[in-house]
Motif scaffolding. Sequence first.
Motif, mmCIF file in Angstrom:
data_model
loop_
_atom_site.group_PDB
_atom_site.id
_atom_site.type_symbol
_atom_site.label_atom_id
_atom_site.label_comp_id
_atom_site.label_asym_id
_atom_site.label_seq_id
_atom_site.Cartn_x
_atom_site.Cartn_y
_atom_site.Cartn_z
ATOM 1 N N ALA A 98 9.457 6.731 -9.736
ATOM 2 C CA ALA A 98 9.960 5.668 -8.857
ATOM 3 C C ALA A 98 9.911 6.088 -7.395
ATOM 4 O O ALA A 98 9.533 5.290 -6.517
ATOM 5 C CB ALA A 98 11.392 5.299 -9.262
ATOM 6 N N ASN A 99 10.258 7.311 -7.107
ATOM 7 C CA ASN A 99 10.255 7.782 -5.717
ATOM 8 C C ASN A 99 8.843 8.021 -5.189
ATOM 9 O O ASN A 99 8.566 7.778 -4.015
ATOM 10 C CB ASN A 99 11.103 9.045 -5.585
ATOM 11 C CG ASN A 99 12.580 8.730 -5.463
ATOM 12 O OD1 ASN A 99 13.088 8.456 -4.382
ATOM 13 N ND2 ASN A 99 13.283 8.758 -6.598
ATOM 14 N N TYR A 100 7.950 8.491 -6.049
ATOM 15 C CA TYR A 100 6.550 8.599 -5.623
ATOM 16 C C TYR A 100 6.004 7.220 -5.260
ATOM 17 O O TYR A 100 5.287 7.052 -4.265
ATOM 18 C CB TYR A 100 5.693 9.210 -6.738
ATOM 19 C CG TYR A 100 5.964 10.676 -7.033
ATOM 20 C CD1 TYR A 100 6.288 11.566 -6.019
ATOM 21 C CD2 TYR A 100 5.869 11.167 -8.335
ATOM 22 C CE1 TYR A 100 6.526 12.911 -6.296
ATOM 23 C CE2 TYR A 100 6.105 12.508 -8.630
ATOM 24 C CZ TYR A 100 6.442 13.369 -7.601
ATOM 25 O OH TYR A 100 6.665 14.694 -7.876
ATOM 26 N N ASN A 101 6.363 6.220 -6.050
ATOM 27 C CA ASN A 101 5.896 4.857 -5.771
ATOM 28 C C ASN A 101 6.493 4.316 -4.473
ATOM 29 O O ASN A 101 5.820 3.594 -3.729
ATOM 30 C CB ASN A 101 6.243 3.934 -6.944
ATOM 31 C CG ASN A 101 5.229 4.054 -8.080
ATOM 32 O OD1 ASN A 101 4.023 4.169 -7.844
ATOM 33 N ND2 ASN A 101 5.711 4.044 -9.318
ATOM 34 N N LYS A 102 7.749 4.650 -4.196
ATOM 35 C CA LYS A 102 8.353 4.220 -2.928
ATOM 36 C C LYS A 102 7.635 4.858 -1.744
ATOM 37 O O LYS A 102 7.403 4.201 -0.719
ATOM 38 C CB LYS A 102 9.839 4.595 -2.900
ATOM 39 C CG LYS A 102 10.715 3.665 -3.706
ATOM 40 C CD LYS A 102 12.184 4.017 -3.532
ATOM 41 C CE LYS A 102 13.068 3.079 -4.338
ATOM 42 N NZ LYS A 102 14.507 3.422 -4.191
ATOM 43 N N ALA A 103 7.297 6.140 -1.891
ATOM 44 C CA ALA A 103 6.557 6.814 -0.814
ATOM 45 C C ALA A 103 5.233 6.105 -0.566
ATOM 46 O O ALA A 103 4.824 5.893 0.592
ATOM 47 C CB ALA A 103 6.323 8.281 -1.179
ATOM 48 N N LEU A 104 4.568 5.685 -1.631
ATOM 49 C CA LEU A 104 3.280 4.994 -1.498
ATOM 50 C C LEU A 104 3.449 3.564 -0.996
ATOM 51 O O LEU A 104 2.543 3.008 -0.368
ATOM 52 C CB LEU A 104 2.553 5.006 -2.840
ATOM 53 C CG LEU A 104 2.033 6.387 -3.277
ATOM 54 C CD1 LEU A 104 1.548 6.360 -4.719
ATOM 55 C CD2 LEU A 104 0.919 6.858 -2.354
#
Length: 609
Positions: free
Chosen positions: A172-178
Amino acid sequence: MSIYDPLPHLSHRSFYKKKRFRLILIVIAAAVLGYAIFNFSGRNLRFFLHMNSGASNLEKGRLIYAVSDFNSALNIKPDSPVAIDALGSVYVKQGDFEKAKQTFLSAAAAGLKNNRYINHTKLGSTYLDNGLYKRAELEFLQAIKINPVDFRAFYGLGCCLHAFGKIDSAIANYNKALTYNPRFDPAKKNLQMAEADKNRGAIYYMFDRNGQPLARLNLISGIENKSYALDFRAAHVTGYDSEKRGKAGMEKYLEEYIPGNRIYLTIDSKAQQASARALGWYKGSVVIIHPKTGEILAMYSQPTYRAASIDKEWRKIASNENKPLLNRAIDRLYEPGSIAKLMTIAAFYESGISESSIFPINCRGNTELSDKTFWCWSKHGRVRSIEQATDTSCNIASAFMGFAASGPKLIEYCTRFGFGTPIDLGIKDGPRNRKISIPVLTSRAPSYHFDRYDVAMHASGLAPSKKEPYLITPLHAAMLASSIANNGVMMKPYIIQEIRNINGKLIYSASPKEFKKPISASTAEKIKQLMIKVVDSGIGKRARVKGISIAGKTGTSSGDRPGLHHGWFISFGPTENPEYALAIVADNEGKGMTTAAPVAADIYTALLR
């Protein structure tokens, strides 16, 4: 009126009084204004200087000074959110996580905004690089509170959660960064890695020297929390991790690095499995090291246990009188017996004594020394040379070599070969500023001889008395063999090759270091030739492997009870360019030539054919 007469309005006293009064008013007003300006700007300047100094001290790790600076800033501005926030980062670095959380909350409640003093994303990234994930997590969370679109902070938080095994949250946090930066490649890469871990149902965190997995953190509920690829074959290396029973092995020594980091050991899975297979049901230990580097390629102890089943089988394991939890390779001392004769031969050679001055020697199986009977294991008759003495492992011949070299020389050469010197397989942990210790029991040699009998016992690798024990670990015995293989240089043993963080960034890397240089290269070569002959046609011939040149030395010493014996075999091969130095001890299993030597043959066959 003359032109020299004063003007009436200027010469009047009242004019000067008014002028002085106005001047005084101007001065007072200027002073008040100057004081106000100075007080306001000076207060800000002092606050600025304290905050800058505190930030610098925080970065350098001078935490006492950092706390003092930030508190001084708070004395100037008691409700300053940036000063409160900065103290929170100090608590993070100190490892006081609860206090850090509360302080960060107070700073946010006071109206914290982005500022020039503390860059939480930068601090978090530094902790992340060093595998300090809890510290990094707190810094990234605070960075996101200040700037909810900080893609680097979301990426860093994802890395921390990934390291903790919280895969869904990490994704979820990797996706937010992207979301905030679709071109941010590190987040893309880690997102793929996290999805692969999720699909696999596990995160691998411990590997052998070739990158083969040794341990994994399971992400699927209903199975053991951790699994170990080599199972019982490497249980004393990997150790176990149990909420009920604690930790052991690498799980214990490197617990601050687990989970989240990738730990690469010097262990070779092939060598480890070959050792376990060759030792079979013998109680004892096998240690294999690389002679030129000191890397521990295998460290096996028998009996062993299944690390993943430690809770289920604890009662059975803990009550076993053969002590399966004991790592005999580094936590058990044995009398060396005849493997120690190599040191006696080294002392003899380097004392410059002529071989013909003591040989031939007549071995009748025993002799009287200082009113005590000194025994050999067999009647060897006329022993004509050092070569024959080594081939037959004759105690009487070793005793006379010891007499010729002298008792003090035997003590000196034991010291040269590392007896009495502590050995530690741990590492210096730079990011945490501490040493991680993996202690090895210290080998002990006699330090005093009361008579010729004591010298004879020492020269043959036997303890002269209970007051003067002669003991060695299997690891140290492998080091003894390796120093002959490595032209007289004994390398410092190590088992941790390197540690990398969740992103593959290097945290720690080992390098070969010299431990001792007990003998010259020429002496090492002479002893090497003797050891080759022992395997080719002497007492160690059961270690022979067709097509492979092996150098070795057998040994037998007193067991734990009368009538029992520990069997030794130390060796290296191939002799032209040694890749392996082995020590094998068969714990209370019999003589070295019949128990340990065949184990070596099986290991060399598996590794070199």
